[in-house]
Scaffold this active site. Structure first.
Site, PDB file in Angstrom:
ATOM      1  CB  ALA A   8      27.753  69.886  87.014  1.00 37.72           C
ATOM      2  NE  ARG A  14      40.012  76.193  92.696  1.00 33.25           N
ATOM      3  CZ  ARG A  14      39.609  77.104  91.815  1.00 33.25           C
ATOM      4  NH1 ARG A  14      39.967  78.375  91.978  1.00 33.25           N
ATOM      5  NH2 ARG A  14      38.863  76.775  90.783  1.00 33.25           N
ATOM      6  CD  GLN A  73      34.540  68.450  80.539  1.00 32.38           C
ATOM      7  OE1 GLN A  73      33.904  68.747  81.537  1.00 32.38           O
ATOM      8  NE2 GLN A  73      35.543  69.177  80.082  1.00 32.38           N
ATOM      9  CG  ASP A 103      31.717  76.923  90.494  1.00 34.00           C
ATOM     10  OD1 ASP A 103      31.175  77.528  89.544  1.00 34.00           O
ATOM     11  OD2 ASP A 103      32.948  76.961  90.710  1.00 34.00           O
ATOM     12  CG  ASN A 223      36.226  78.401  92.800  1.00 31.93           C
ATOM     13  OD1 ASN A 223      35.680  77.612  92.036  1.00 31.93           O
ATOM     14  ND2 ASN A 223      36.323  79.691  92.547  1.00 31.93           N
TER      15      ASN A 223
HETATM   16  C1  UD1 Z   1      35.499  80.055  86.084  1.00 32.04           C
HETATM   17  C2  UD1 Z   1      35.857  80.995  84.913  1.00 32.04           C
HETATM   18  C3  UD1 Z   1      36.235  82.370  85.490  1.00 32.04           C
HETATM   19  C4  UD1 Z   1      35.059  82.911  86.305  1.00 32.04           C
HETATM   20  C5  UD1 Z   1      34.627  81.920  87.381  1.00 32.04           C
HETATM   21  C6  UD1 Z   1      33.309  82.382  87.994  1.00 32.04           C
HETATM   22  C7  UD1 Z   1      36.838  79.592  83.162  1.00 32.04           C
HETATM   23  C8  UD1 Z   1      38.066  79.194  82.472  1.00 32.04           C
HETATM   24  N1  UD1 Z   1      36.956  80.449  84.160  1.00 32.04           N
HETATM   25  O1  UD1 Z   1      36.672  79.906  86.873  1.00 32.04           O
HETATM   26  O2  UD1 Z   1      36.528  83.257  84.425  1.00 32.04           O
HETATM   27  O3  UD1 Z   1      35.438  84.136  86.887  1.00 32.04           O
HETATM   28  O4  UD1 Z   1      34.412  80.606  86.807  1.00 32.04           O
HETATM   29  O5  UD1 Z   1      32.933  81.605  89.096  1.00 32.04           O
HETATM   30  O6  UD1 Z   1      35.769  79.154  82.783  1.00 32.04           O
HETATM   31  N2  UD1 Z   1      33.877  72.344  84.923  1.00 32.04           N
HETATM   32  C9  UD1 Z   1      33.529  71.381  83.994  1.00 32.04           C
HETATM   33  N3  UD1 Z   1      34.491  70.769  83.261  1.00 32.04           N
HETATM   34  C10 UD1 Z   1      35.808  71.111  83.381  1.00 32.04           C
HETATM   35  C11 UD1 Z   1      36.160  72.113  84.306  1.00 32.04           C
HETATM   36  C12 UD1 Z   1      35.173  72.718  85.045  1.00 32.04           C
HETATM   37  O7  UD1 Z   1      32.340  71.029  83.854  1.00 32.04           O
HETATM   38  O8  UD1 Z   1      36.623  70.517  82.666  1.00 32.04           O
HETATM   39  C13 UD1 Z   1      32.815  72.966  85.722  1.00 32.04           C
HETATM   40  C14 UD1 Z   1      33.050  72.885  87.221  1.00 32.04           C
HETATM   41  O9  UD1 Z   1      32.468  71.707  87.757  1.00 32.04           O
HETATM   42  C15 UD1 Z   1      32.404  74.154  87.745  1.00 32.04           C
HETATM   43  C16 UD1 Z   1      32.485  75.121  86.568  1.00 32.04           C
HETATM   44  O10 UD1 Z   1      32.779  74.340  85.429  1.00 32.04           O
HETATM   45  O11 UD1 Z   1      31.056  73.945  88.089  1.00 32.04           O
HETATM   46  C17 UD1 Z   1      33.577  76.196  86.765  1.00 32.04           C
HETATM   47  O12 UD1 Z   1      34.821  75.557  86.957  1.00 32.04           O
HETATM   48  P1  UD1 Z   1      35.894  76.113  87.994  1.00 32.04           P
HETATM   49  O13 UD1 Z   1      37.070  75.208  87.945  1.00 32.04           O
HETATM   50  O14 UD1 Z   1      35.268  76.358  89.296  1.00 32.04           O
HETATM   51  O15 UD1 Z   1      36.291  77.487  87.298  1.00 32.04           O
HETATM   52  P2  UD1 Z   1      36.810  78.814  88.039  1.00 32.04           P
HETATM   53  O16 UD1 Z   1      38.256  78.668  88.301  1.00 32.04           O
HETATM   54  O17 UD1 Z   1      35.943  79.157  89.172  1.00 32.04           O
HETATM   55 MG    MG Z   2      34.553  78.122  90.132  1.00 35.29          MG
END
Ligand code: UD1
Ligand code: MG
Length: 449
Positions: A8, A14, A73, A103, A223
């Site tokens: 999170a 986006r 983080q 998410d 997203n």
């Molecule tokens: C991610 C997955 C993708 C999957 C999708 C499902 C990765 C690289 N990709 O993509 O394969 O199909 O979810 O919904 O994991 N977050 C952190 N720290 C960070 C980045 C993100 O805690 O540095 C958290 C975000 O807050 C979010 C979750 O991780 O809750 C997913 O991140 P998001 O950027 O939405 O990944 P997707 O592009 O949706």
């Molecule tokens: Mg996502």
């Protein structure tokens, strides 16, 4: 031993929002709280919530739970980076680690349990939930080799052929934590987003399993606001279907919204554009709406409320409210009463069979049984510093346009003259009147201009 990590920390670029993505709400509850509530059902030993962007705001939004620990983080260099930080922050990387994207809010505990069972039964290094999507745009694509997952390729890193693969990663993983921690620090960020992907762990682990489930909306990731609204619609549809099967009629289902906590009795009719929010109970045989908003309130049997708002109040049985009434918090309207057009009630108690039919403000008041409040009556409850109470006894008849300057206490069966400004208490059975006598000047000629 079962540990859960909820990702999170991201900003949610986006979403185009100043609010962190996981704090956006669907049906009144944040995405993150939904994911937490779902995993709490599994009774895990510990829950780690990884926060980063606006971490204080995110941490403060969560309902307290002793099992939750926060891991920060900063900066947010990707989902794999988040788990690298977790592995470093926690001494013992052992047992199962269930990783959930913050998410993906509609994930059900039953589905998570299925994943855990598969993982245990096959003694896997990692098991994750996949589904085939008609439009897989935006998701990581999952490539299988025989029964095992070979690799996951993110949308932005896919070539044209890979992009056609409909099997997607839902963002719900169960890891053998010990084995994960052995390879987690070898992840690289040589991809189009320059991020450390958690999905790259799959090709580094040996026994990677896919639990494919039907695309029933549960795995929708959020997203952007289009996906947020799709999730809202999906959750609303299931709430309304539950009520319809229990005997509630919706005249125009699409225009209404109902909270998950709401209880609605049999033979209730919900008219168009009606919104029932929070912890609200509507008992049987009511007609609610059109154009009505009710929040955290209790509505008794056989009530009719139209074109009105009701907040944090108690509406007992056989009551008519509206059109255009505003019932504000801490009000109690007793049975067989009627609140009519353009009437505002706040922090007041109305006993049985009382009537406030037109254009009134009743605040901080106690109105006795069978009392009729004439049109345009105002309780002037505020002296500029404090609020004061108005008490009117039972069977009273309040003339139109009466102003009560509170604090004021009227006995039972009191009458007030229309247009009076009442500043003194009056006893039972009295007439209170305060207005200048009418003077008629006969043969009055208007000045000519
Ligand atoms: C991610 C997955 C993708 C999957 C999708 C499902 C990765 C690289 N990709 O993509 O394969 O199909 O979810 O919904 O994991 N977050 C952190 N720290 C960070 C980045 C993100 O805690 O540095 C958290 C975000 O807050 C979010 C979750 O991780 O809750 C997913 O991140 P998001 O950027 O939405 O990944 P997707 O592009 O949706
Ligand atoms: Mg996502």
């Amino acid at each position: 031993m079962l540990s859960v990590a909820i990702l999170a920390a991201g900003k949610g670029t986006r979403m185009e929002s100043s609010l962190p993505k996981v704090l956006h709400k669907i049906s009144g509850k944040s995405l993150l709280q939904r994911v937490i509530d779902s995993c709490v059902e599994l009774n895990p030993d510990q829950i780690f919530v990884i926060t980063g962007h606006k971490s204080i705001e995110v941490q403060e939004s969560i309902t307290e739970n002793k099992k939750i620990q926060f891991v920060i983080q900063d900066p947010q260099s990707g989902t794999g980076h988040a788990i690298q930080i977790l592995c470093k922050a926690v001494k013992k990387n052992e047992g199962k680690l269930l990783v959930l994207n913050g998410d993906v809010p509609l994930i059900k505990p039953e589905t998570l349990n299925k994943l855990l069972n598969l993982h245990d039964s096959k003694n896997a290094d990692v098991s994750l939930i996949t589904t085939k999507k008609k439009n897989p745009y935006g998701y990581g694509r999952v490539f299988l080799k025989r029964d095992l997952i070979e690799r996951i390729v993110e949308e932005k890193d896919c070539n044209d052929l890979e992009r056609e693969n409909p099997l997607i990663n839902a963002g719900v993983y169960c890891f053998n934590w010990g084995n994960l921690s052995k390879i987690i620090n070898t992840l690289q960020s040589n991809n189009n987003q320059k991020e450390i992907y958690l999905t790259d762990t799959i090709s580094l682990l040996k026994n990677s399993l896919s639990l494919e489930i039907e695309d029933n909306g549960e795995l929708q990731g959020i997203n952007n606001r289009i996906q947020l609204s799709e999730c809202e619609e999906s959750i609303q549809n299931s709430i309304k279907e539950k009520h319809m099967l229990n005997g509630v009629t919706f005249i125009n289902k699409a225009s209404c919204s109902i909270s998950e906590e709401a209880e609605i009795g049999k033979d209730v009719i919900i008219e168009a554009n009606t919104h029932i929010r929070g912890n609200t109970k509507i008992n049987s045989h009511c007609i609610i709406g059109p154009n009505t908003f009710i929040e955290n309130s209790n509505v008794g049997l056989h009530c009719e409320i139209s074109n009105s708002t009701v907040y944090d109040s108690q509406i007992i049985d056989h009551i008519k409210i509206g059109p255009y009434s505003n019932i504000r918090p801490k009000s109690k309207i007793s049975s067989f009463s009627k609140i009519g057009n353009f009437v505002e009630i706040k922090n007041s108690q109305l006993e049985e069979e009382s009537k406030v039919n037109h254009l009134s403000y009743i605040g901080d008041s106690i109105i006795g049984r069978s009392t009729n409040i004439g049109a345009g009556t105002i309780t002037a409850n505020f002296d500029g510093q404090k609020k004061h109470q108005t008490k009117i006894g039972k069977n009273s008849s309040i003339g139109a346009n009466t102003v009560f300057v509170a604090p004021i206490n009227l006995g039972e069966s009191v009458t007030t003259g229309a247009g009076s400004v009442i500043t003194k208490d009056s006893k039972d059975n009295s007439l209170a009147i305060s207005r200048t006598k009418q003077v008629n000047i006969e043969n009055w000629e208007r000045k000519k201009s």
